[in-house]
Design an enzyme around this catalytic site. Structure first.
Site, PDB file in Angstrom:
ATOM      1  N   GLU A 144       0.930  -1.250   0.018  1.00  0.00           N
ATOM      2  CA  GLU A 144       0.018   0.082  -0.068  1.00  0.00           C
ATOM      3  C   GLU A 144       0.802   1.280  -0.089  1.00  0.00           C
ATOM      4  O   GLU A 144       1.848   1.458   0.522  1.00  0.00           O
ATOM      5  CB  GLU A 144      -1.023   0.134   1.282  1.00  0.00           C
ATOM      6  CG  GLU A 144      -2.140   1.052   0.917  1.00  0.00           C
ATOM      7  CD  GLU A 144      -2.886   0.949  -0.276  1.00  0.00           C
ATOM      8  OE1 GLU A 144      -2.337   1.442  -1.469  1.00  0.00           O
ATOM      9  OE2 GLU A 144      -4.014   0.505  -0.522  1.00  0.00           O
ATOM     10  N   ASN A 145       0.494   2.171  -0.873  1.00  0.00           N
ATOM     11  CA  ASN A 145       1.215   3.638  -0.945  1.00  0.00           C
ATOM     12  C   ASN A 145       2.726   3.165  -1.596  1.00  0.00           C
ATOM     13  O   ASN A 145       3.534   3.921  -1.242  1.00  0.00           O
ATOM     14  CB  ASN A 145       1.056   4.314   0.003  1.00  0.00           C
ATOM     15  CG  ASN A 145      -0.178   4.734   0.438  1.00  0.00           C
ATOM     16  OD1 ASN A 145      -1.120   4.913  -0.451  1.00  0.00           O
ATOM     17  ND2 ASN A 145      -0.529   4.687   1.644  1.00  0.00           N
ATOM     18  N   GLY A 174      -5.391  -2.102  -3.702  1.00  0.00           N
ATOM     19  CA  GLY A 174      -6.361  -2.280  -2.638  1.00  0.00           C
ATOM     20  C   GLY A 174      -7.471  -1.585  -2.485  1.00  0.00           C
ATOM     21  O   GLY A 174      -8.661  -1.753  -2.211  1.00  0.00           O
ATOM     22  N   ASP A 175      -7.384  -0.213  -3.607  1.00  0.00           N
ATOM     23  CA  ASP A 175      -8.509   0.794  -3.574  1.00  0.00           C
ATOM     24  C   ASP A 175      -9.054   0.364  -4.820  1.00  0.00           C
ATOM     25  O   ASP A 175      -9.868   1.355  -5.477  1.00  0.00           O
ATOM     26  CB  ASP A 175      -7.949   2.049  -3.522  1.00  0.00           C
ATOM     27  CG  ASP A 175      -6.780   2.573  -4.277  1.00  0.00           C
ATOM     28  OD1 ASP A 175      -6.656   1.589  -5.026  1.00  0.00           O
ATOM     29  OD2 ASP A 175      -6.546   3.599  -4.281  1.00  0.00           O
ATOM     30  N   HIS A 187      -6.998  -7.844 -37.251  1.00  0.00           N
ATOM     31  CA  HIS A 187      -6.962  -6.670 -38.129  1.00  0.00           C
ATOM     32  C   HIS A 187      -7.422  -5.295 -37.407  1.00  0.00           C
ATOM     33  O   HIS A 187      -8.347  -5.443 -36.873  1.00  0.00           O
ATOM     34  CB  HIS A 187      -7.672  -6.864 -39.648  1.00  0.00           C
ATOM     35  CG  HIS A 187      -9.120  -6.805 -39.563  1.00  0.00           C
ATOM     36  ND1 HIS A 187      -9.854  -5.965 -39.334  1.00  0.00           N
ATOM     37  CD2 HIS A 187      -9.765  -8.158 -39.285  1.00  0.00           C
ATOM     38  CE1 HIS A 187     -11.020  -6.384 -39.372  1.00  0.00           C
ATOM     39  NE2 HIS A 187     -11.139  -7.585 -39.456  1.00  0.00           N
ATOM     40  N   HIS A 203      -0.215 -10.759 -48.095  1.00  0.00           N
ATOM     41  CA  HIS A 203       0.918 -10.049 -47.890  1.00  0.00           C
ATOM     42  C   HIS A 203       1.138  -9.121 -48.981  1.00  0.00           C
ATOM     43  O   HIS A 203       0.744  -9.317 -50.105  1.00  0.00           O
ATOM     44  CB  HIS A 203       2.094 -11.071 -47.556  1.00  0.00           C
ATOM     45  CG  HIS A 203       2.564 -11.795 -48.754  1.00  0.00           C
ATOM     46  ND1 HIS A 203       3.175 -11.350 -49.808  1.00  0.00           N
ATOM     47  CD2 HIS A 203       1.882 -12.956 -49.092  1.00  0.00           C
ATOM     48  CE1 HIS A 203       3.475 -12.307 -50.809  1.00  0.00           C
ATOM     49  NE2 HIS A 203       2.789 -13.191 -50.460  1.00  0.00           N
TER      50      HIS A 203
END
Length: 525
Positions: free
Chosen positions: A245-246, A323-324, A442, A489
């Site tokens: 976290e953080n 987590g958030d 494509h 091609h």
């Protein structure tokens, strides 16, 4: 009786249960070894990851996989799919106890429509099942991942992994047995280095119970991606990091102190591992899930910033987001577990050996035909280019010469796995051999290799219908949603082209030859 012993408050009785389980695991391993290596089995041999961790005294409190059982005795459901046509659901189980997913049941159930994955079952006795994640502090409610986006071979069987695109994620905020408030835990997941980005946050592990960022140390999850939160990071990633976290941490200082840790690169299958004693130490490891052993990239103290020592885990489980519910990341998930307590290095090594034994991404055993599951290469038939094959290069589809002396990378880039058409099962889609979950599709008439995101547009763009070669040789492939345009091609790039038109690649010159291809044996082994 064993469950009663295991859940007893008496250490002596728990030890007795552990001894019995260890004996069962040893017996299972002996039986597996006596069978030897042969044709693919519906059931896996020997002890599986959660058997190994239980024997080491760090039992699984969560065990999630779309691919296989993680206990040798498990015979329940792996995941649930929901189809679009009538919203009906089906639980996908195993071919045999301790074995691999019954993906054929999913294919039958989803025929003629599309399905998403709505639940991933916890195989442990804790029942920590993951469901589609709701809104959080950093993201709106998520959606389920398409059930057919990540076909893969495991244990010799055709199964599916979980392919996360931005806006997808899974969670359980009300768990049992998961570490909280500085308790020790370990975890691993098998993921992929070919389907990653630098957005926050492709995580698996311990998170907040309210979908909010509640502060430093309130998460303890594996992160895998190319986001470098603390500079410097070395190489281009992706890296196995700890989302505490953080911050995505590669060391106690956040940034990498290991200049040799340049990331896993585009390794198709990666084992990512984190363990944390919740007080003063965490470690990060990674390995190639197809071969070899684990590498420790960090083992040392918790982050020095306030809040991480001790940890403050809340015990929710998250997969695919932060987590958030920061949900801008992409990623792949095949299996993962969380343990009570820190596993020993020996147990980690045994688990890695078991993962390698699965044979993730191994040859399908069928080659050279348009049978779904067959591996092929597509050779040009125009006189200029009869040694050229369709391959991907920097995400674009091109043709280039491939020979027996070409590099393994070039041979892999020129090998495709035939799948039932993503938009029509009577047609075909082509999955990259070395980028699991990426398909030829494509866009603005040009062909690219891109990850399957599950939209109707993608499904149609990645579906091609086969017919006799327009030159009278080989096979021609019509675009499903532009049926007068064929795989062609032109100037070494690959397009869907009509026979004459305003685009240079629609030129009528040599069109019939350029849209005719030989389906050959694959270049990659």
């Amino acid at each position: 009786m064993l469950l009663k012993l295991w859940h007893s408050r008496s250490p002596r009785l728990r030890k007795t249960a552990l001894s019995v389980l260890s004996g069962f695991a040893t017996l299972a391993l002996a039986v597996g070894l006596s069978i030897g290596v042969g044709a693919p089995q519906a059931a896996a041999a020997g002890s599986l990851p959660c058997d190994i961790y239980a024997t080491a005294g760090t039992p699984c409190v969560a065990a999630h996989s779309l691919v296989r059982a993680l206990y040798s005795s498990y015979n329940g459901s792996l995941y649930q799919v929901q189809r679009a046509s009538d919203s009906a659901t089906l639980n996908i189980g195993l071919l045999a106890a301790g074995g691999y997913a019954n993906a054929a049941a999913q294919d039958t159930f989803c025929t003629g429509t599309t399905c998403i994955i709505t639940k991933i079952y916890d195989q442990s006795s804790r029942h920590n099942d993951l469901t589609v994640e709701g809104a959080g502090g950093a993201g709106a409610a998520d959606v389920g991942a398409p059930a057919d986006a990540l076909p893969v071979t495991a244990g010799g069987h055709q199964v599916y992994g979980l392919e996360i695109s931005a806006g997808m994620g899974y969670r359980d905020n009300s768990t049992s047995g998961v570490a909280v408030n500085g308790q020790a835990e370990g975890m691993y997941m098998v993921t992929s280095g070919t389907h990653v980005n630098g957005s926050c946050c492709f995580d698996y592990g311990n998170a907040e119970t309210n979908n909010q960022d509640t502060g430093n140390g309130h998460m303890d999850a594996i992160n895998f991606g190319t986001e470098c939160w603390f500079s410097p990071c070395y190489g281009g990633g992706p890296w196995v990091q700890a989302d505490l976290e953080n911050g995505l941490f590669q060391s106690d200082s956040g940034y990498s102190k290991n200049s040799s840790n340049t990331g896993t690169g585009a390794t198709p299958f990666v084992t990512a591992l984190l363990k944390n004693n919740g007080q003063d130490h965490f470690a990060l490891k990674y390995g190639n899930a197809q071969s070899g052993s684990l590498t420790t990239t960090y083992s040392g103290g918790e982050p020095t910033t306030s809040g991480y020592s001790p940890m403050h885990q809340e015990g929710a489980i998250v997969l695919g987001t932060g987590g958030d519910n920061s949900n801008g990341s992409i990623g792949s998930f095949f299996e993962g577990v969380m343990t009570s307590g820190i596993p020993t290095d020996a147990a980690d090594n045994s688990v890695q050996a078991n993962i390698v034994s699965v044979g993730y991404g191994a040859s399908t055993g069928s080659t050279g035909s348009l049978t779904p599951g067959s591996e092929i290469s597509l050779r040009a038939t125009t006189s200029c280019c009869t040694t050229d094959y369709i391959r991907h290069q920097n995400n674009s589809a091109v043709i280039s010469a491939i020979t027996s002396s070409s590099s393994a990378l070039d041979k892999g880039d020129a090998t495709w796995i035939v799948r039932k058409g993503l938009a029509n099962s009577s047609c075909y889609s082509f999955e990259s051999r070395n980028y699991p979950g990426d398909f030829l599709r494509h866009y603005n008439y040009q062909l690219y290799r891109q990850p399957m995101v599950g939209t109707t547009q993608f499904r149609q763009d990645a579906t091609f219908c086969a017919g006799t070669g327009k030159s009278g040789t080989g096979t021609s492939f019509a675009s499903y949603n532009y049926p007068t345009r064929y795989l062609r091609h032109y100037n070494y790039n690959v397009y869907i082209a009509s026979n004459g038109g305003s685009n240079t690649f629609d030129s009528a010159t040599s069109w019939t030859d350029d849209v005719s291809w030989m389906v050959t044996a694959p270049w990659a082994p």
